[in-house]
Design an enzyme around this catalytic site. Sequence first.
Site, PDB file in Angstrom:
ATOM      1  N   ASP A 115      -8.155  -2.637  20.018  1.00 32.83           N
ATOM      2  CA  ASP A 115      -8.378  -1.797  19.118  1.00 32.83           C
ATOM      3  C   ASP A 115      -7.688  -0.486  19.083  1.00 32.83           C
ATOM      4  O   ASP A 115      -7.637   0.295  20.136  1.00 32.83           O
ATOM      5  CB  ASP A 115      -9.929  -1.085  19.057  1.00 32.83           C
ATOM      6  CG  ASP A 115     -10.336  -0.193  18.115  1.00 32.83           C
ATOM      7  OD1 ASP A 115      -9.621   0.036  16.949  1.00 32.83           O
ATOM      8  OD2 ASP A 115     -11.578  -0.070  17.979  1.00 32.83           O
TER       9      ASP A 115
ATOM     10  N   SER B 291       5.276   1.348   4.737  1.00 42.09           N
ATOM     11  CA  SER B 291       5.296   0.921   3.448  1.00 42.09           C
ATOM     12  C   SER B 291       6.199   1.700   2.561  1.00 42.09           C
ATOM     13  O   SER B 291       6.654   2.832   2.729  1.00 42.09           O
ATOM     14  CB  SER B 291       3.637   1.332   3.000  1.00 42.09           C
ATOM     15  OG  SER B 291       3.654   0.907   1.566  1.00 42.09           O
TER      16      SER B 291
ATOM     17  N   TYR C 103      -3.500   6.813   1.826  1.00 36.34           N
ATOM     18  CA  TYR C 103      -2.801   5.756   2.399  1.00 36.34           C
ATOM     19  C   TYR C 103      -1.258   6.321   2.357  1.00 36.34           C
ATOM     20  O   TYR C 103      -0.534   6.001   3.288  1.00 36.34           O
ATOM     21  CB  TYR C 103      -3.116   4.480   1.392  1.00 36.34           C
ATOM     22  CG  TYR C 103      -2.207   3.286   1.937  1.00 36.34           C
ATOM     23  CD1 TYR C 103      -2.501   2.645   3.296  1.00 36.34           C
ATOM     24  CD2 TYR C 103      -1.272   2.687   1.354  1.00 36.34           C
ATOM     25  CE1 TYR C 103      -1.837   1.680   3.611  1.00 36.34           C
ATOM     26  CE2 TYR C 103      -0.582   1.764   1.701  1.00 36.34           C
ATOM     27  CZ  TYR C 103      -0.606   1.221   2.823  1.00 36.34           C
ATOM     28  OH  TYR C 103      -0.043  -0.033   3.291  1.00 36.34           O
TER      29      TYR C 103
ATOM     30  N   LYS D 228       1.040   6.741   5.677  1.00 33.53           N
ATOM     31  CA  LYS D 228       1.989   6.124   5.852  1.00 33.53           C
ATOM     32  C   LYS D 228       3.543   7.049   5.862  1.00 33.53           C
ATOM     33  O   LYS D 228       4.511   6.691   6.760  1.00 33.53           O
ATOM     34  CB  LYS D 228       2.408   4.853   4.997  1.00 33.53           C
ATOM     35  CG  LYS D 228       1.175   3.528   4.969  1.00 33.53           C
ATOM     36  CD  LYS D 228       1.514   3.056   6.212  1.00 33.53           C
ATOM     37  CE  LYS D 228       0.635   1.891   6.315  1.00 33.53           C
ATOM     38  NZ  LYS D 228       0.899   1.131   7.446  1.00 33.53           N
TER      39      LYS D 228
HETATM   40  N1  LIG Z   1      -0.216  -6.194   2.263  1.00 34.40           N
HETATM   41  C1  LIG Z   1       0.679  -5.108   1.486  1.00 34.40           C
HETATM   42  O1  LIG Z   1       0.899  -5.376   0.399  1.00 34.40           O
HETATM   43  C2  LIG Z   1       1.368  -4.214   2.560  1.00 34.40           C
HETATM   44  C3  LIG Z   1       2.375  -3.452   1.967  1.00 34.40           C
HETATM   45  C4  LIG Z   1       2.991  -2.490   2.789  1.00 34.40           C
HETATM   46  C5  LIG Z   1       2.452  -2.254   3.986  1.00 34.40           C
HETATM   47  N2  LIG Z   1       1.541  -3.213   4.619  1.00 34.40           N
HETATM   48  C6  LIG Z   1       0.895  -2.823   5.964  1.00 34.40           C
HETATM   49  O2  LIG Z   1       1.249  -3.913   6.813  1.00 34.40           O
HETATM   50  C7  LIG Z   1       0.363  -3.802   7.916  1.00 34.40           C
HETATM   51  C8  LIG Z   1      -0.365  -5.055   7.990  1.00 34.40           C
HETATM   52  O3  LIG Z   1      -1.095  -5.490   7.025  1.00 34.40           O
HETATM   53  P1  LIG Z   1      -1.525  -6.691   6.066  1.00 34.40           P
HETATM   54  O4  LIG Z   1      -1.177  -6.495   4.821  1.00 34.40           O
HETATM   55  O5  LIG Z   1      -1.268  -7.900   6.874  1.00 34.40           O
HETATM   56  O6  LIG Z   1      -3.039  -6.599   6.044  1.00 34.40           O
HETATM   57  P2  LIG Z   1      -4.428  -7.528   6.760  1.00 34.40           P
HETATM   58  O7  LIG Z   1      -4.076  -8.919   6.478  1.00 34.40           O
HETATM   59  O8  LIG Z   1      -5.551  -6.881   6.400  1.00 34.40           O
HETATM   60  O9  LIG Z   1      -4.129  -7.169   8.460  1.00 34.40           O
HETATM   61  C9  LIG Z   1      -4.347  -6.036   8.785  1.00 34.40           C
HETATM   62  C10 LIG Z   1      -4.472  -6.253  10.358  1.00 34.40           C
HETATM   63  O10 LIG Z   1      -4.477  -5.004  11.114  1.00 34.40           O
HETATM   64  C11 LIG Z   1      -5.737  -5.337  12.053  1.00 34.40           C
HETATM   65  N3  LIG Z   1      -6.415  -3.971  12.448  1.00 34.40           N
HETATM   66  C12 LIG Z   1      -7.163  -3.123  11.675  1.00 34.40           C
HETATM   67  N4  LIG Z   1      -7.589  -2.315  12.190  1.00 34.40           N
HETATM   68  C13 LIG Z   1      -7.351  -2.220  13.529  1.00 34.40           C
HETATM   69  C14 LIG Z   1      -7.683  -1.737  14.714  1.00 34.40           C
HETATM   70  N5  LIG Z   1      -8.105  -0.522  14.926  1.00 34.40           N
HETATM   71  N6  LIG Z   1      -7.125  -2.229  15.805  1.00 34.40           N
HETATM   72  C15 LIG Z   1      -6.448  -3.267  15.902  1.00 34.40           C
HETATM   73  N7  LIG Z   1      -6.051  -3.896  14.814  1.00 34.40           N
HETATM   74  C16 LIG Z   1      -6.551  -3.687  13.729  1.00 34.40           C
HETATM   75  C17 LIG Z   1      -6.655  -6.331  11.389  1.00 34.40           C
HETATM   76  O11 LIG Z   1      -7.131  -7.178  12.458  1.00 34.40           O
HETATM   77  P3  LIG Z   1      -8.744  -6.934  12.967  1.00 34.40           P
HETATM   78  O12 LIG Z   1      -9.582  -6.729  11.627  1.00 34.40           O
HETATM   79  O13 LIG Z   1      -9.165  -8.124  13.643  1.00 34.40           O
HETATM   80  O14 LIG Z   1      -8.849  -5.790  13.854  1.00 34.40           O
HETATM   81  C18 LIG Z   1      -5.639  -7.116  10.867  1.00 34.40           C
HETATM   82  O15 LIG Z   1      -4.864  -8.222  11.752  1.00 34.40           O
HETATM   83  C19 LIG Z   1      -0.646  -2.666   7.620  1.00 34.40           C
HETATM   84  O16 LIG Z   1       0.071  -1.630   8.406  1.00 34.40           O
HETATM   85  C20 LIG Z   1      -0.370  -2.380   6.024  1.00 34.40           C
HETATM   86  O17 LIG Z   1      -0.535  -1.104   5.731  1.00 34.40           O
HETATM   87  C21 LIG Z   1       0.837  -3.947   3.835  1.00 34.40           C
END
Ligand SMILES: NC(=O)c1ccc[n+]([C@@H]2O[C@H](COP(=O)([O-])OP(=O)(O)OC[C@H]3O[C@@H](n4cnc5c(N)ncnc54)[C@H](OP(=O)(O)O)[C@@H]3O)[C@@H](O)[C@H]2O)c1
Length: 274
Positions: free
Chosen positions: A56, A135, A148, A152
């Site tokens: 975490d 992001s 958000y 970022k």
């Molecule tokens: N999807 C998009 O369009 C997008 C665009 C730009 C940037 N991003 C960024 O990309 C990154 C990954 O996001 P994603 O799109 O792959 O979303 P996701 O599928 O919701 O994955 C988020 C991951 O973060 C983990 N997480 C959340 N809180 C945590 C904590 N306190 N400790 C450890 N792990 C934690 C979650 O795992 P657990 O719940 O098991 O802990 C999950 O594996 C994020 O930083 C997001 O802001 C996403």
Amino acid sequence: MKPQSKVQVVLLTGGSSGIGAATARLLAENGMTVYSGSRRGTAGEPTEGIIPVRLDVNDEASCREAVSRIVEEQGRLDAVICNAGNGIYGPIEGTTDEETRYQFETCVFGSLKTIQACLPQMRKQGFGRIITVTSVMGILQLPYQGLYSSAKAALLSLSESLSMELRGTGIQCCSILPGDVATGFTAARTFTASSKEPDCPYREQMEKNLAQIEKDETTGMAPSAIGKAILRQLRRRKMSVRKIPRIDYKLVGFIVRILPEEWKIPILAKLYHA
Ligand SMILES: NC(=O)c1ccc[n+]([C@@H]2O[C@H](COP(=O)([O-])OP(=O)(O)OC[C@H]3O[C@@H](n4cnc5c(N)ncnc54)[C@H](OP(=O)(O)O)[C@@H]3O)[C@@H](O)[C@H]2O)c1
């Protein structure tokens, strides 16, 4: 100790889903050993080279334990990918301190704690690669996602300051700025309490905005596209300080940079229903 020149052992956060899971798979397929951390402690199908870790990022001890384990088992830690993140949605007016902290806790403080836990070992090695997944919203602020966007932007800023502070240590920083990616992020999004009030003055615009951003995300890039961008950076002798994957988002980044604020704000407000 002779400095390493190649990334082999990686700590990745947020590996249980989306971008993190796809990145872990890609790095492992390319011969790296990936400690894939998340609160769930899962990493999809058992894959050679991926070691799921319960972690975490909001818990300092948990970050330090993960690093100690890696150093004990591998004798080194070449790269950390701070990818764990969450998103809270709602107008700034009415957002509580608790909601603001919730957003910044994981995206900013969590990444910072993870990086700080890794730095002593990287310094000892005289080699390290720090990748933060931020992001395009770190450079393109949008309505109703102000928390958000600002979290970022803060992480992007920290990464760039850090890359200056670490000059000459053999440790480099790169921030990856994804655009829309189809992951669990959309379903995991939380909403501020005030945004759900029936008399919320932003309701009409917000509904249109949310429908649009959810559509953009669910039809967005495959998470492996971000994994590929991360892999490319890890293989470079000198990483980019910031990298926006995919040409269309790069173009957006360029336009945002050159557009005067007086034009940018009304255009974005119109496009995003503010
Ligand atoms: N999807 C998009 O369009 C997008 C665009 C730009 C940037 N991003 C960024 O990309 C990154 C990954 O996001 P994603 O799109 O792959 O979303 P996701 O599928 O919701 O994955 C988020 C991951 O973060 C983990 N997480 C959340 N809180 C945590 C904590 N306190 N400790 C450890 N792990 C934690 C979650 O795992 P657990 O719940 O098991 O802990 C999950 O594996 C994020 O930083 C997001 O802001 C996403």
